[in-house]
Design a protein around this motif. Sequence first.
Motif, PDB file in Angstrom:
ATOM      1  N   ALA A   7       8.759  18.668  -3.429  1.00 40.49           N
ATOM      2  CA  ALA A   7       8.936  17.559  -2.546  1.00 40.49           C
ATOM      3  C   ALA A   7       8.024  16.377  -3.084  1.00 40.49           C
ATOM      4  O   ALA A   7       6.854  16.654  -3.545  1.00 40.49           O
ATOM      5  CB  ALA A   7       8.471  18.141  -1.247  1.00 40.49           C
ATOM      6  N   PRO A   8       8.449  15.336  -3.015  1.00 34.36           N
ATOM      7  CA  PRO A   8       7.642  14.326  -3.536  1.00 34.36           C
ATOM      8  C   PRO A   8       6.418  13.680  -2.798  1.00 34.36           C
ATOM      9  O   PRO A   8       6.465  13.976  -1.521  1.00 34.36           O
ATOM     10  CB  PRO A   8       8.757  12.870  -3.946  1.00 34.36           C
ATOM     11  N   LEU A   9       5.413  13.237  -3.554  1.00 36.20           N
ATOM     12  CA  LEU A   9       4.146  12.493  -2.707  1.00 36.20           C
ATOM     13  C   LEU A   9       4.639  11.437  -2.261  1.00 36.20           C
ATOM     14  O   LEU A   9       5.908  10.524  -2.606  1.00 36.20           O
ATOM     15  CB  LEU A   9       3.212  12.463  -3.625  1.00 36.20           C
ATOM     16  N   THR A  19      -5.226  11.946  -3.811  1.00 36.95           N
ATOM     17  CA  THR A  19      -5.802  12.623  -2.673  1.00 36.95           C
ATOM     18  C   THR A  19      -4.613  13.575  -2.026  1.00 36.95           C
ATOM     19  O   THR A  19      -5.069  14.771  -1.706  1.00 36.95           O
ATOM     20  CB  THR A  19      -6.521  11.414  -1.798  1.00 36.95           C
ATOM     21  N   GLN A  20      -3.466  13.207  -2.019  1.00 38.66           N
ATOM     22  CA  GLN A  20      -2.353  13.802  -1.466  1.00 38.66           C
ATOM     23  C   GLN A  20      -2.297  15.161  -2.045  1.00 38.66           C
ATOM     24  O   GLN A  20      -1.858  15.910  -1.721  1.00 38.66           O
ATOM     25  CB  GLN A  20      -1.255  12.833  -1.425  1.00 38.66           C
ATOM     26  N   CYS A  46       1.759  19.537 -14.313  1.00 37.41           N
ATOM     27  CA  CYS A  46       1.836  19.202 -13.063  1.00 37.41           C
ATOM     28  C   CYS A  46       2.096  17.612 -12.647  1.00 37.41           C
ATOM     29  O   CYS A  46       2.870  17.345 -11.844  1.00 37.41           O
ATOM     30  CB  CYS A  46       0.210  19.080 -12.288  1.00 37.41           C
ATOM     31  N   ALA A  47       1.785  16.677 -13.560  1.00 38.93           N
ATOM     32  CA  ALA A  47       2.155  15.379 -13.566  1.00 38.93           C
ATOM     33  C   ALA A  47       3.865  15.264 -13.811  1.00 38.93           C
ATOM     34  O   ALA A  47       4.330  14.590 -12.993  1.00 38.93           O
ATOM     35  CB  ALA A  47       1.686  14.577 -14.950  1.00 38.93           C
ATOM     36  N   ARG A  48       4.470  16.075 -14.521  1.00 37.51           N
ATOM     37  CA  ARG A  48       5.891  16.074 -14.680  1.00 37.51           C
ATOM     38  C   ARG A  48       6.638  16.631 -13.374  1.00 37.51           C
ATOM     39  O   ARG A  48       7.568  16.138 -12.661  1.00 37.51           O
ATOM     40  CB  ARG A  48       6.202  16.978 -15.713  1.00 37.51           C
ATOM     41  N   GLN A  49       5.875  17.641 -12.821  1.00 38.31           N
ATOM     42  CA  GLN A  49       6.635  18.352 -11.571  1.00 38.31           C
ATOM     43  C   GLN A  49       6.382  17.413 -10.383  1.00 38.31           C
ATOM     44  O   GLN A  49       7.317  17.166  -9.545  1.00 38.31           O
ATOM     45  CB  GLN A  49       5.903  19.713 -11.249  1.00 38.31           C
ATOM     46  N   HIS A  50       5.538  16.529 -10.129  1.00 37.34           N
ATOM     47  CA  HIS A  50       5.234  15.850  -9.119  1.00 37.34           C
ATOM     48  C   HIS A  50       5.505  14.167  -9.305  1.00 37.34           C
ATOM     49  O   HIS A  50       5.429  13.295  -8.368  1.00 37.34           O
ATOM     50  CB  HIS A  50       3.757  15.856  -8.542  1.00 37.34           C
ATOM     51  N   GLY A  51       5.870  13.890 -10.534  1.00 39.93           N
ATOM     52  CA  GLY A  51       6.222  12.510 -10.665  1.00 39.93           C
ATOM     53  C   GLY A  51       5.242  11.483 -10.738  1.00 39.93           C
ATOM     54  O   GLY A  51       5.284  10.504 -10.322  1.00 39.93           O
ATOM     55  N   VAL A  52       3.920  11.961 -11.391  1.00 36.60           N
ATOM     56  CA  VAL A  52       2.726  11.115 -11.392  1.00 36.60           C
ATOM     57  C   VAL A  52       2.249  11.185 -12.762  1.00 36.60           C
ATOM     58  O   VAL A  52       2.642  11.819 -13.672  1.00 36.60           O
ATOM     59  CB  VAL A  52       1.754  11.392 -10.255  1.00 36.60           C
ATOM     60  N   THR A  56      -3.604  10.678 -12.356  1.00 38.02           N
ATOM     61  CA  THR A  56      -3.628  11.244 -11.131  1.00 38.02           C
ATOM     62  C   THR A  56      -3.854  12.676 -10.800  1.00 38.02           C
ATOM     63  O   THR A  56      -4.867  12.946  -9.990  1.00 38.02           O
ATOM     64  CB  THR A  56      -2.034  10.662 -10.457  1.00 38.02           C
ATOM     65  N   VAL A  57      -3.491  13.324 -11.736  1.00 41.02           N
ATOM     66  CA  VAL A  57      -3.578  14.915 -11.682  1.00 41.02           C
ATOM     67  C   VAL A  57      -4.995  15.000 -11.976  1.00 41.02           C
ATOM     68  O   VAL A  57      -5.747  15.905 -11.177  1.00 41.02           O
ATOM     69  CB  VAL A  57      -2.628  15.782 -12.759  1.00 41.02           C
ATOM     70  N   VAL A  58      -5.470  14.787 -13.187  1.00 43.43           N
ATOM     71  CA  VAL A  58      -7.164  14.715 -13.380  1.00 43.43           C
ATOM     72  C   VAL A  58      -7.831  14.599 -12.107  1.00 43.43           C
ATOM     73  O   VAL A  58      -8.606  15.278 -11.937  1.00 43.43           O
ATOM     74  CB  VAL A  58      -7.399  13.940 -14.530  1.00 43.43           C
ATOM     75  N   ALA A  59      -7.533  13.274 -11.511  1.00 47.43           N
ATOM     76  CA  ALA A  59      -8.397  12.909 -10.417  1.00 47.43           C
ATOM     77  C   ALA A  59      -8.265  13.642  -9.182  1.00 47.43           C
ATOM     78  O   ALA A  59      -9.325  14.226  -8.435  1.00 47.43           O
ATOM     79  CB  ALA A  59      -7.831  11.601 -10.040  1.00 47.43           C
ATOM     80  N   ALA A  60      -7.165  14.564  -9.117  1.00 52.22           N
ATOM     81  CA  ALA A  60      -6.895  15.309  -7.921  1.00 52.22           C
ATOM     82  C   ALA A  60      -7.459  16.679  -8.213  1.00 52.22           C
ATOM     83  O   ALA A  60      -8.104  17.281  -7.538  1.00 52.22           O
ATOM     84  CB  ALA A  60      -5.347  15.639  -7.495  1.00 52.22           C
TER      85      ALA A  60
END
Length: 483
Positions: A7-9, A19-20, A46-52, A56-60
């Motif tokens: 499901a998209p952020l 943060t999400q 993770c970036a590919r799966q969530h479309g970011v 963004t993933v590193v920050a999360a």
Amino acid sequence: MPTGTPAPLLRDASQPLATQLADRFALRIRERLLLPGARLPSVRDCARQHGVSPHTVVAAYDQLQAAGLLEARRQRGFFVRDSRPTPARATARPAGSMPRQAPMDATALIRGMFEADAARSPGLGTLPADWLDPTLLQTALRRLHTSEGLPVQVSYGDPSGDLRLRTALTQRLGDLGIHTSPAHLLTTNGATHALDLIIRTQLQPGDAVLIDDPGWAIMFARLSQAGIRLLPVPRAPNGAPGPDLAVLAALAAEHAPRAYLTVSVLHNPTGHSLDLATAHQVLRLADAHDFFIVEDDSYGFLAPEHLPRLAALDGLRRVIYVSGFSKVLTPAWRVGYLATTPERLQVLTDTKLLDGLTSSPVMERAVALCLEQGRLRRHAQRLRERLATARGRIAALATRHGFQWAAPPDGLFGWLDVGVDTERLAQPLLDAGWLTAPGALFSATRQPGSLMRINMATSQDPAFWHCLRQCVDTSRGPRTGPA
């Protein structure tokens, strides 16, 4: 058509995307849907799966590490910290978050199977309900109630188990070449209870025990909790049936194991069955290095009777034979049994008494009726024929989508090679509605790999194979060079 995309952020939300994403993972960790030691997707995956973006993933992940929920392991990735969970923040479930998490250990796999829709669970460990025969059970219970039953229904029963069932079991075991008597049998609350009794009475903390690897994740967990040292024995090379005998011999010579726990027929998860020559070699090693063998034959009713059993070749001298009925009757009927020498049986029976006095005489007598009437034998034959048809259909689907088997599938399971780390595929597949069983779940050392267990009864939907192909291709990423 289902895809492997979660499901998209929410890009227009007040919270930043990082943060999400961090809150999504934090919620799973705090609700014990992601357990300590679970590996999170790589930054790129993770970036590919969530479309970011990877940033963004590193920050999360940085936020999760700062909260004490995650740790980075050099050259291995990001893992849930093995520490006491921190108190959960009073936050609402993030919009679009997923209530289910791919299984990361034995407990999570079982929990997922309890919650799963069998029709969308290629990783299921049992037959789906619509393959079973409820009328067989109803008829046995009705007969027990009307003409057999009051003394059975109002008594504790024999601590060794219902005599009528143990007598019927001697015929069943005789058909397998295991010649014994009711006095050598003990009934239990399922095969798992029988294995637990053996661990508690025949082993001590610090003992070394040989185990199949891949093997049954629940058994790994039980042995580890009992303080047993696990000696993983890989399968034989080149798809040959059974364990790697050279490794087994080397481990036995070096560590002087107390026992070897194995599934000799329709091995879980590979579907292998021992041939006669391999079975003889295993018994020779047991004699040479003085260890006993626990033969788990839980899937025996789904196999031809002519396949060799270690207990038949050994005469129950070094082998403790374990089986049950949950796989072919119903998981709700916890009726199992073991066969062994009188010397071992006494302490096993005493421990069963301390556990819960006795097992259910009602269920045991009903199973006895199913055996005596021949209805269970006919039901098992229908299941074998139906599984053979399903295996043919699934073999065609696997080939059509470009997958190969590590060995020819048999019985309920196949050991499928998809070419990429199946633990990384588990969550995208679950997001698309498919519960799978990645190979790492069946490894005593949790080694990642490209194999997964496929249930022949629950993997016949072409949509699953299409989704699996999509997820594998997505995991590999776009091609960057010439074809």
